[in-house]
Each structure stands twice: as C-alpha cells, then as structure tokens.
Design an enzyme around this catalytic site. Structure first.
Site, short mmCIF file in Angstrom:
data_model
loop_
_atom_site.label_atom_id
_atom_site.label_comp_id
_atom_site.label_asym_id
_atom_site.label_seq_id
_atom_site.Cartn_x
_atom_site.Cartn_y
_atom_site.Cartn_z
N THR B 106 0.77 -1.35 0.06
CA THR B 106 -0.14 -0.09 0.00
C THR B 106 1.05 1.36 -0.15
O THR B 106 1.55 1.54 1.08
CB THR B 106 -0.85 -0.20 1.20
N THR B 182 8.47 -2.96 0.91
CA THR B 182 9.80 -2.52 0.95
C THR B 182 10.71 -3.74 1.11
O THR B 182 11.83 -3.75 0.70
CB THR B 182 10.11 -1.48 1.80
#
Ligand code: ZN
Lengths: 668, 460
Positions: B106, B182
C-alpha cells in the site's frame, strides 16, 4: 435628506470597545461574584498532565528527565505533517488549509536523549512497565474503574509537536471522582501517554522543536466539566496535583505538570486552553475565556440584526499598491519594502464589530490577526483596520480605501499584508472567521498568555483523530496484579486534609505540605514522638522559609529530616533544636549530625547543668538592674534571654521558665 | 452469512453470545472493576480469548477482562462501512502518461478509524483524493496486477510484472511505477532488470517505510518522487525510488541491481552498495549523480525475458558450517547455489568435498561476499584457488541477493555450464561493476568530530 456617508465618518474604536465591554456586563476577575458566573453559565473542566518519575521514556530506552539548551544538539531532521483522510473520507478543511501554507518542521536532536524511535524511524518498544505501574497506582487513587486490557491508541497531532504525527496514548481507567471541599467532581478518564517536543520557535513557515522531552511518560487526568466557578476549577486542579504528588512517583519542577482547561459559557462552545503551567493562572484564564465567549455571542446577535442571510455574506478585497492609493499608515508602509503584497478588504456590515470587546485589551480584530498568524503563517503585526485599537487607519486613508472598495457606512475596512503565496490562505482565513462570527463561538484550542488572555492556537480537532496503534499489542491487567497494586497506594487527599486538621496544624501550611507531599513525613515524625502540630508547623513554616532562602544540596531529601529527629531522640535532645539544624542539613545533607551541632556551637548539657547558673544570673541581674522596682517578670525575661541559646535542644524552654520562676519565688 | 463476532473466539465469544451482544453493538458492561460503556469492536485474531474490545465515548479503545464481567447489555447497534473518496483524476494535456502497477503493497491508504484496518487507495481517483499533487506531475492510470505481501513476491509475480511492463511500453507509456512492499523491493528490482532489457522508459519501484495513514508518512512524497522520475527523467532503467535522508527532502534513484534495504525501519533504508545512486529526485525534478546511464528513447524496442528457475538458493556461510548442508541441498534437487562467503569469499575446508560432490552432480555454485561491499578475491589465498578448482565461480562484486535472482533467471534459460557462467559474469546493468569508486563505500561512524560536524551541518 442625509447624504450617504462612508465608514470614515468619525468612529472611535476605543469608545466602542469600552461600551461593548459594558454592554455584555464584563466584570474583572477580582470583582466577579458567583452570581456573575451563574449569569453567563460558566462551565469548565480540566485535563491535568503530569510527568511520572521513571528512569526511561515510555516507548524507548532513552533516559527521561534530561533537558538541553536549544542550541545544544547533534543533528536536525525536517518533516512535514500531511493531513490523513478523515472518517468521512474528506480532509479536515482547516488541516488542509494549513497544509497548503506548509510548515517546515525541524527537530533538533541530542544523541543523549533521542534515538531513532522519537524521530519515527523505529517502531515502539514494549511499554515501560515502571511507568505503567506508577500510572496505575494513581488511577487506583483516583477511584477509577481500571480497564482489563490496555490498548495503545494513536491520537493525531498535525502541529509537528510529535514527529510521528500522533501521540501514543492509552486509557487505564474511566469514571472516577475527587472530593473537593463542597462537592464531588467526576473524572472521565486517566490515560498514560508520551510527552511531546518542546517548541523552540515558530516563525512564518518554519517551526523548530527539540526532542529531549519527547516520549517521556505522562499521565492525563480528565475531569467532567463540573466546575462552575474559576475557584472550583483551581481547587480541582490542586486536588489532582496533590493526589499525583502523594505517590512520590511523579516529577516536579518546571513543566512537569501542565493543565489544559476547557471552558464554555451558556450558549457557547467547549474551548480548550492548552498547556497552562501554573495552577494559579487558571482562574484568570478561564474567567476571561468565558467572557470572551459571552462577547462573541453578543457579536453574533449584533450581526444577525444587520445581516439577514449570513450564508451569502462575503468579504470584498482588492490588492493595492499603498503608494498609489496614497496610504500613509506607517505600519503598512514599513512592510512594503519587504516585498509584501498589501490587500484591502471590506467586511460588509462589520462596523463596530472589529473593535467589539472580547478580552481585556483585545477586540474582535485580534481574532482575525491570530488566525492570519497561525493559518496563513503571516507574522504579527499582520493587520490594521478602521477600528484598530493601536494605529487605526486615518480618515484620509479610509476615504481612499472605501472608494477603492466601494464600501458603505456600515462596513469595516481592513488592510492585511504578507508574501504573495500566503495571501489566498489569509483571505480564506478571514472569510472563514467572519462567517463563524454569525454562528457564535468557534471550536478551537487557545494558547494562554501571562496576562490572563488567550490566543487562537488551532481548530479543535474532530473526534476522528483516534485510532489503534498497529505497532503495539494489547497489555492485559490481571486481577492479581491490580489487587497487589491497590495494597500499596497512599491515603486519599481528602483524608490527608482531615489528618492535618486532627493534628491541629495551622491551615496556612496545607497547600505547601500537600504540594510537597510532606504529610507522610509528618506521620513518620509523629511516630518518633514529635507532636503533629509541631511537625506540621516545622515543615510548613520553617522548611518552607529555608527553602525560599537557601539553595538546596542535590543530596537533600525529606528523609534527612526524619533522620535528624531520630538523632535528636536518641541523643535525648529537644525537637526544638531541629529549627537551628535545618538550614545546615539543607545545605550539607551529608554532614553527620554531631558535626552539625558543633558547627552551630551547640554544647550538650544536662538539665541540672542548665539550671545551675540560674542563681548566679539572678544575682547578676540584681547588680545590673536599673531600678529596684523591676518586676520579677523582667528578671525572668533577662535570665531566659541569657540561657535561651544554650537551652535550645537541651531542655524544654517551658521547663526552664518554670525553674526560674520557682527560684524567683523562693528569693522573693 | 454475516459474522456478528468478528475475530472473537473461545471464552470471549461465549460471553458475547451469552449476553447477546454483537460486534458494533453499543454495550453497557458491568464488571467487578466498575461499569464500562462503549461500542464493541472486532478483535484481532492473534489476540487472546480473555478480553472484549470496546471503543469508549472519548474515542479510545480499552479491553474488558471477561472474568470480571457480571452483566452486559446491548443498547444499540451501528455498523459503518468506509471507502476512499473517489475523485476523478484530472487529465492535463502535455503531462507525461505514467502507469502505476500494483502488487499489493500500500502506497496510499486511509484508515478505518474504528478498527485500525488500513484501506488501500489504489485507483487513480483514490490516489488523487489522497495525494492531489500527483495531478500536477503526470496523467496517471493504474492497474492492480496482484495483491500479495512483499515477502510473498516471487518468480510468478516477477514474470507477470515483466510481461505487463512490456505491454505498457508497447502501448506507448512514458514511464512506469510499481508499488511494492519494501522488504523484497530490491529483489524484484533485480529481477525486472534482467527480465525487462533495453527499456525506452523509466521503470520505478517505490514503497513506503511509514504507512500513509500517519501524518508523517513518507508514502506521499515517495509517490511524488516516483511519478516525477517515471514521467520526466531521462534515465530509462529499472530503479528503486525511496528517501535519500530520513528528512522530507529528496529521494534517491538506485540502480535495481545494486540496491539493498539496509535498516529494518529507517525511511532512508535503501542504499546503493559499492557505487553511488544514479540520481537524486525532488519535486523539482531529477538530478543525475552518475554520468552514464541508459537514456530515454522514443522507440518501443524493449526485450522481455520472463524466465526463472526456482531451485536456486543462497547459503550464508558461518564458521563450522557442516558439509551436510550442501549435500542436502543437492539431494533436494537444487540446481544453483549462491554462497555468501566470509571476507574475500571464503568457506572452511570441511565443506570442500561437499562442493566437489555438488559440482559433479551438475549444480552451479557461485561465490559472493557477505561483507556486501567489495569484490570476491579468490586468488589471494591458496584456499580460494582450491575452491575455484573444485568448481566455485567468483561473482566479482555482485551482491548476494542480486546473484540469487540472476542465477534463477539464467537457469530459467539454460543449464549449460559454460553458458551459465558466461551469462552470470556478463553484467546487464552494473550487477558487476568494473571498478569500485572511492565514494562507493561510505559508512561513517558517529563520535568522530569531523563526522559529527558534518551531521550537524548537512545531514537532515
Ligand atoms: Zn529514544
């Protein structure tokens, strides 16, 4: 027929300020009576913030309670706070407006007191159990219903005072109460939370904070709005402060306890005055805020009489070159050289409103000025007008401006200035505030000033600013844990008052004794055989006096006083000697008590030794007396005077007096 | 069927059922600790079955211990559903066309304030609602390819992404951004470097270290930087775009083969290893640091090579590693092993026979360094030469994760020993560099006066 005239027609803003102050029935705090507060419907509650005394911060392992000068830092971090979408999926209007004007928020970081957690580069560590325990003890003492499981919640702050943009906070208990002199005040809740940054400066679009205080554990006790006079409010504040301090587990000193107070008048709005550091300021601040609201309701009434459809009300404005228009107002001219844009604004039907009283020395125009500073980031002075209380626009300037703006007799004329990119927000802010004037009292938080007035700080955030902290697991509070904690909590403050009364301690000492949490010390002294009254007076008068006169040694604790009385006990010395010793142990707590006595040239004497010289002294008195008719009373006083100093600590002075009287009687 | 007891189980569920109180029900609960009032919230599935969660009137959440409950009554019920406001993304002539491909991470989202659940913003309209500045940068369109967590991204997703990128380029897009969690962002960046070659447009991978439901999130700024780089920069490579410093100042564009996540939580976690980043990016535009890079082109001649062999692994060497580790990998059918060796590329002697056995079974074994910075130098010691004789091929300064991805990609195309070696050692985009510049390794240590002075003055 009357010629249509312009707003320049002679209007005295000062006179208007005075007459509006009178018409709303403003009375100064000192003259105000309970009926005055009843008349305007004073209603108020408190949020008391109190730092708790832990070694480390609440969610990281940095030390708590170490503070740095503003220029003592190792690194700086810059952040911007972005409003997140609200519950209804919209941005809060003012939040977005503030975001548009964009503040660069700089954090000054000192490696000793700040790690990656504070600057939001590391998730929180598990909550500091020491802090949780202390806060729970205070919750129990506040008679709150303790929760079964602690849920860490995020409370949003967009001012940058916390680098994450939210404060981690959690409720420990709900619905408690405190017993004041004449009434019970309910407590809504008590939470444990992390303290925020300390602001260094806030100028234009640049706000600077330091992070030393950030993350220190704090509790917040919230009362119901059940205080109906400023004095009740102060009493409630004091009670909560004493209660917190009675645990001995909270911090004291500058900024360790701060109050927010919410105030409303009848028909007004709940307005929060944030961060009042001294309880004694609260009555004045809440008094003025209540009357400010009362004044705003009057402004509303006046405006609605003149303007039938407020929804259609709109300001008129035009950017001007003051030189071209021929404005001579020195304030405006001085800003031109800085490349500022100057905008002339017409506020239709606002004549007499701008200089309407709001607070002592302040009028409605200040409400506009405050918002220009906070929302548009334009430093003060940022406004002048036809009704300015300091340097109003003169007739000539007003004539020119009303022609430019096509203003009428009933309008008010305002000049603002600022860098070009701030002007649109500035105009929006003024339009918005004027529209609010038709509605009454805006929901906002206000900043306390030393003179008892307040400034606009920000729009009161909506209820949607709380959400669960996804970085923390809930913490269960088992029955056995709470049960054990409740065994160790100190006595109720109301009971402490009763105790002091029973000991017959002078009531002028109560505040000091409770503030310093000295009643438990009195209890210890009473156990040593000292009378309660003596102990209370000794601490409440003598210690307070010494504290005000002499600088305290870092190692001094109240326990040293207890040890001193223990020493006097074992040495069979009189408690009165403590008064002589106190200044010395306050400065030199590590000196042993015998040395203290030596330094005071005190010699230990038995009662017989003390009484022995009486005959000799009486003899001597007879030699030196001036008149043979001197009464025995004078002889007594003289002999007492000679022995007083040596007697102190060795014999009770009353005993000594009796012995002298006996001898005098014999001789007579 | 509607679930009235979301997340509740065991004893807590029994209590709710006993008193007929539902999630989203307003309840008054009498307990031995006093009375509590509020709305019953769903309970997180990982939490225990001893507590009921309540949102009280002041907005805070609390938990009620079920053993203290005496009585409970539902006095109302209100369930709300939330969604992101959708505003039409304005199309501005003359702005570049940028495509956002979603993988599940997101970038923008809003929060359900009652449960804390994050509702992702993804459609252009939703993104515009959350980050209106994007409309000044590009004309954005989006496509959700899949919805997986970063740690679940794997070969299937790499291949699908490569194919989707190829299609977008063919259709004339000006730049591509890929929203990604990430944790494995750099693995995907390496995979796309190998699978999408000779791209005429920038391909930017972007994520966020602080979710966008918090005011201090890096998400919005990363998204602005990524769209700026994708739409306006001249660098037509696969790159990672994340914060340069921890402050809200500028981002770096890292080459997809040399980038690595170096801190578990910092905003500025991504660093280029053994070289400088290609460029910095701010809202004002992209400023190259490196002089050499692949330039943006008008043509559409991209090569899509969506191959991957899954039986490849990384072995992180440690002292006293036993040979059976290697043997068991071979027995399990692994075709390629990347070793992250100590120092210049070492492992201990007892492993040698196992390496030999692996080699003889046709397994491809390559050496990288766990120091991350620096080259493998196996000629320096005899042991290294022995190892090479046993079939281990040194991979210069390729970082271990990139080596793993590349070997998977190479073995997806060929199993021929010489061809595999040739492909592995021929750099596609700097996964092996000819030289390590002097400023390619900068890990300064705090406490040194000069470093402290630098930090105080320049590092924001
Ligand atoms: Zn810390």
């Amino acid at each position: 027929m009357k010629k249509s005239s312009s707003p320049t027609k002679k209007f005295d803003p000062h006179k208007n300020y005075q007459s509006t102050m009178k018409s709303i029935g403003y009375v100064g705090r000192k003259k105000a009576k309970p009926e005055d507060y009843k008349r305007i419907g004073f209603k108020s509650g408190l949020e008391v913030h109190q730092q708790i005394k832990t070694k480390k911060k609440l969610f990281c392992r940095c030390p708590a309670g170490i503070f740095h000068d503003s220029n003592d830092y190792h690194a700086e971090i810059i952040r911007h706070m972005r409003p997140t979408l609200s519950e209804m999926g919209e941005y809060d209007g003012t939040a977005l407006m503030e975001f548009k004007t964009r503040k660069d928020i700089t954090y000054r970081i000192h490696n000793q007191t700040t790690c990656t957690y504070e600057i939001d580069d590391t998730p929180p560590f598990p909550i500091n159990r020491e802090a949780l325990e202390y806060a729970l003890e205070i919750s129990l003492l506040s008679k709150l219903n303790i929760v079964g499981e602690v849920h860490i919640t995020r409370k949003q702050y967009l001012d940058g005072s916390i680098p994450t943009g939210f404060q981690r906070t959690a409720i420990l208990g709900v619905e408690g109460s405190i017993q004041l002199k004449n009434k019970k005040v309910g407590l809504i809740q008590l939470s444990i939370e992390e303290d925020s940054c300390r602001e260094i400066s806030d100028i234009g679009h640049q706000r600077i904070y330091k992070t030393d205080r950030l993350g220190m554990p704090l509790i917040e006790t919230v009362t119901h709005p059940e205080c109906f006079t400023p004095d009740e409010l102060r009493e409630a504040g004091e009670y909560i402060r004493f209660l917190n301090r009675s645990t001995g587990k909270v911090r004291t000193g500058m900024g360790a306890a701060r109050q927010d107070t919410n105030v409303s008048c009848e028909g007004g709005t709940r307005v929060e005055i944030k961060g009042v550091s001294h309880l004694k300021w609260i009555p004045e601040l809440s008094h003025n805020e209540c009357f400010r609201q009362w004044a705003l309701l009057n402004i509303r009434k006046l405006l609605l009489e003149k303007v039938k459809t407020p929804a259609k009300w709109e300001l008129k404005h035009v950017t001007i070159d003051p030189r071209e228009v021929g404005i001579e107002n020195e304030l405006v001219v001085s800003y031109l050289d800085e490349g500022y844009k100057v905008v002339a604004i017409c506020l239709p039907q606002f004549k007499g409103i701008l200089s309407h009283f709001t607070q002592p020395g302040k009028c409605f125009a200040n409400e506009l000025s405050d918002r220009l500073k906070v929302i548009a980031g334009i430093e003060k002075p940022n406004i002048t007008s036809s009704e300015d209380l300091d340097i109003p626009l003169d007739t000539k300037d007003l004539d020119a401006l009303s022609r430019t703006l096509n203003a009428s007799e009933d309008d008010a004329i305002v000049l603002i200035w600022g860098i070009e990119s701030d002007i649109p927000t500035a105009l929006e802010a003024i339009q918005e505030r004027c529209i609010m004037a038709f509605e009454g009292v805006p929901r906002e938080t206000r900043r306390p000033m030393a003179d008892g007035t307040t400034l606009f700080e920000r729009v009161l955030p909506g209820a949607d600013r709380m959400y669960p902290d996804t970085d923390s697991a809930p913490i269960p509070l088992e029955q056995s844990y709470i049960h054990n904690l409740s065994k160790n909590i100190p006595m109720d403050i109301a009971d402490r008052y009763r105790q002091m009364k029973d000991w017959n301690i002078p009531s002028d000492t109560y505040t000091y004794l409770l503030k310093k949490n000295l009643v438990p010390v009195i209890e210890q002294l009473v156990k040593l055989g000292v009378s309660g009254r003596f102990a209370g007076t000794f601490l409440g008068h003598k210690l307070k006096y010494v504290e005000g006169k002499i600088e305290k040694h870092n190692d001094f604790t109240y326990n040293r006083i207890v040890e001193m009385f223990e020493f006097l006990n074992t040495q069979k010395l009189q408690p009165s000697l403590a008064k002589l010793m106190l200044p010395t142990i306050y400065q030199h707590p590590n000196m042993d008590f015998n040395s203290v006595l030596t330094s005071l040239s005190f010699k230990h004497r038995t009662k017989d030794e003390m009484l022995a010289p009486i005959d000799y002294l009486l003899e001597k008195f007879r030699e030196i007396r001036v008149s043979k008719s001197d009464s025995p009373k004078i002889a007594l006083n003289w002999v007492m005077g000679q022995l007083n100093r040596q007697a102190l600590g060795n014999v009770d002075l009353k005993d000594l007096q009796k012995s002298i009287e006996k001898k005098l009687a014999k001789q007579a | 069927m509607e679930d009235f007891f979301q997340g509740y189980k065991g004893k807590a569920l029994e209590v709710l059922k006993k008193y007929n109180v539902r999630v989203w029900g307003k309840a008054v609960i009498e307990t031995s600790r006093g009375e509590f009032k509020g709305t019953v919230l769903p309970r997180s599935e990982n939490d225990d079955d001893q507590h009921i969660v309540l949102k009280i009137e002041t907005g805070y959440n609390i938990g009620i211990d079920i053993v203290t409950i005496k009585r409970m009554k539902e006095t109302g019920y209100f369930k709300a559903t939330y969604k992101i406001p959708e505003k039409e993304f304005p199309v501005t002539p003359n702005l570049p066309k940028v495509k956002l491909l979603g993988t599940g991470g997101t970038i923008a989202s809003r929060l359900d304030y009652r449960t804390g659940a994050v509702i992702p913003a993804f459609s252009p309209g939703e993104l515009y609602g959350a980050v209106p500045e994007l409309a000044d940068i590009c004309n954005l369109t989006t496509e959700k390819l899949f919805a997986v967590f970063s740690e679940n991204m794997g070969p299937e997703q790499y291949k699908a992404l490569a194919i989707a990128i190829g299609k977008e380029i063919e259709n004339g897009i000006d730049g591509i951004i890929i929203g990604h969690g990430t944790d494995t962002l750099s693995h995907t960046a390496a995979a796309l470097t190998f699978m999408v070659q000779n791209s005429p447009v920038p391909i930017i991978l972007v994520g966020s270290q602080r979710s966008s439901d918090r005011p201090s999130s890096d998400a919005a700024l990363n998204l602005m930087h990524a769209t700026t780089a994708a739409g306006h920069s001249d660098i037509a490579e696969v790159m990672v775009c994340m914060f340069g410093p921890t402050s809200d100042e500028y981002g770096f564009l890292h080459r997809g083969t040399r980038v690595r996540k170096m801190h578990s939580s910092y905003r500025s976690t991504f660093r280029t290893i053994g070289d400088t980043p290609i460029a910095t990016v701010s809202r004002k535009g992209v400023v190259p640091i490196k002089e050499e890079y692949n330039h943006r082109r008008k043509d559409r001649k991209v090569k899509i090579l969506p191959f991957f062999e899954e039986k490849v692994t990384i072995v992180y060497y440690y002292p006293n590693m036993q040979p059976d580790i290697i043997d068991s990998l071979v027995e399990s059918g692994y075709k390629g092993i990347i070793i992250a060796g100590t120092g210049l590329g070492h492992i201990n002697k007892p492993l040698y026979p196992a390496i030999e056995r692996a080699y003889k079974k046709g397994v491809h074994v390559f050496m990288t360094v766990q120091t991350l910075w620096g080259f493998v130098h196996m000629y320096v010691y005899d042991t290294g030469r022995d190892l090479m004789a046993k079939g281990i091929i040194p991979l210069e300064n390729m970082i271990p994760e990139t080596a793993y991805i590349k070997l998977g990609w190479v073995l997806g195309q060929t199993n021929d020993r010489e061809e595999v070696k040739r492909l592995m050692l021929k750099p596609i985009n700097d996964e092996i560099t000819q030289r390590e510049p002097y400023n390619g390794y900068l890990i300064y240590q705090g406490g040194v006066p000069e470093v402290e002075a630098f930090i105080r003055r320049f590092r924001k």
